[in-house]
Motif scaffolding. Structure first.
Motif: not given
Length: 181
Positions: A44-47, A49, A54
């Protein structure tokens, strides 16, 4: 009674296990990347888009830290005339490595080793070689009796491979897609 002064060994023997282990890592990553069916998604590309920004930004962070690695290594080897604490070298390396983990995981798990586009093939191979050489370097660090050239060569190769990875991924992303976050 005679005493003999023991000269440091400059044998390649201490490098055998690190180089074999690095070679096995290269092969294992390449084989896994080829035989694993890519999922199309992974981390998951936390922070961020999306996954591509990422990966581009985390690789850029590792790329910047790689320059810190080079400068601090030159300082430790007395080539700069300034003193940078060895802890800077150790921690910049640790952080650079940590930044590459989600990127490598996503690349291998979601995309696999691809060979249909030359840039992507080069990137895939550079990634396998990067982790193999990094493995060899880290395993060689505690060894005694290494030839004096071995750690600078392994470190230089690690740096060069990371630069190649950055050029075939982040640089491509930033110049083709833009500076998205």
């Amino acid at each position: 009674m005679t005493t003999t002064t023991r000269q440091p060994s400059h044998s390649l023997t201490p490098l055998v296990v690190p180089l074999l282990a690095g070679g096995l890592v290269m092969i294992a990553l390449g084989v896994y990347g080829r035989v694993h069916t890519p999922t199309g998604f992974a981390v998951g590309p936390a922070g961020f888009s999306a996954a591509l920004p990422m990966k581009a930004w985390l690789t850029t962070g590792a790329f910047v830290l790689a320059f810190v690695q080079v400068v601090s290594a030159l300082s430790m080897w007395g080539r700069l005339g300034i003193s940078i604490p060895p802890a800077v070298h150790r921690w910049s390396g640790r952080l650079a490595f940590l930044l590459t983990i989600p990127v490598a995981f996503h690349c291998l798990y979601a995309l696999g080793l691809q060979y249909d586009v030359p840039r992507v093939l080069a990137h895939s191979l550079l990634g396998c070689f990067f982790y193999g050489v990094l493995t060899a370097k880290l395993l060689a660090l505690p060894k005694r009796g290494l030839p004096g050239w071995s750690l600078p060569v392994l470190g230089g190769l690690t740096f060069t491979l990371l630069v190649g990875l950055w050029l075939t991924s982040s640089f491509w992303f930033f110049t083709t897609i833009g500076l998205k976050i």
